[in-house]
Design a protein around this motif. Sequence first.
Motif, PDB file in Angstrom:
ATOM      1  N   ASP A  32       0.847  -1.181   0.000  1.00 45.77           N
ATOM      2  CA  ASP A  32       0.000   0.000   0.000  1.00 45.77           C
ATOM      3  C   ASP A  32       0.889   1.240   0.000  1.00 45.77           C
ATOM      4  OD1 ASP A  32      -2.361  -1.458   0.073  1.00 45.77           O
ATOM      5  OD2 ASP A  32      -2.468  -1.458   2.262  1.00 45.77           O
ATOM      6  N   TRP A  78      -3.427  -3.071  -4.394  1.00 45.47           N
ATOM      7  CA  TRP A  78      -2.947  -2.192  -3.328  1.00 45.47           C
ATOM      8  C   TRP A  78      -3.705  -0.868  -3.290  1.00 45.47           C
ATOM      9  CZ3 TRP A  78      -0.703   2.183  -5.463  1.00 45.47           C
ATOM     10  CH2 TRP A  78      -0.118   2.080  -6.728  1.00 45.47           C
ATOM     11  N   LYS A  79      -3.739  -0.281  -2.082  1.00 43.24           N
ATOM     12  CA  LYS A  79      -4.490   0.944  -1.832  1.00 43.24           C
ATOM     13  C   LYS A  79      -3.535   2.135  -1.679  1.00 43.24           C
ATOM     14  CE  LYS A  79      -8.015  -1.861  -1.317  1.00 43.24           C
ATOM     15  NZ  LYS A  79      -8.925  -2.101  -2.466  1.00 43.24           N
TER      16      LYS A  79
END
Length: 280
Positions: free
Chosen positions: A65, A143-144
């Motif tokens: 992330d 992913w963020k």
Amino acid sequence: MALTDAEIRELEEQAWQLRHDIINVTVWAGGAHIGGGLSMLDILVLLYFKYLNIDSSQPEMADRDRVVVSKGHGGVGFAPVLARRGYFDFESLKTFNQFGSPFGMHLDAAKVTGVDASTGSLGHGLPMAVGLALGARAQKKAWKTYCILGDGECNEGAVWEAAMSASHFGLTNLVTIVDRNGYMIDGATEEVMALEPFSDKWRAFGFHVLEVDGHDFAALAGAIDTSLSGDKGPCVIMAHTKKGRGIDYMEGNVKWHYGSIDSTLAEKARASVDRMYGKA
């Protein structure tokens, strides 16, 4: 992911330690943007010790992330979090903001392990975060991207261009968090350049607004969970915080946007933090 009582106690312990760390780094540096570093700390603690998919032993992990601390002047709060999360030795912060140190007042992604984006020129963090979120989507990656904005920097037009883009592209893999402490370097935000009705502005740009106490781990976690659900489109978390949180003589005082503390003030600060966490 609702937090258990045990998890909240662990997060509180991390926050207590890190508030002491911020005091120490400010003393070593001779001064820092301590007020805003303290106001956003609980947000950082929750992200780095609960939510983020990261591995400090693999800082360039492709599927990690990403975090963009748009209010880059809060580096005195960000750097200790990275140290305690294992990216580098905490003792190395004794050179913070000194000549030749990798740790400038605004953390440089090319010099500080764990920093995903160099920030500090206010208003540019959300545009970078939007680009990262679009990149993840284009690559079909899970992913963020998390972006922490200062409220004062939301005077910048680039923030709203990025907000318009996030809404247009429906970026539910982006979590936007505003550290709403009410102050900027020149004074109260509502006196310098009024933001209110602040939440309505975000709604007008297509965001679902979640207003929470930015020092309440359970409330913050609930807002992050809602943001990550993707059910409501792009979300912004309006985290209502206190500038200088934890140090009684700094809380809500614009004087401490940037400041230096001597040994006497440092001891008063440490005592105040201990009282807040019931350790006095």
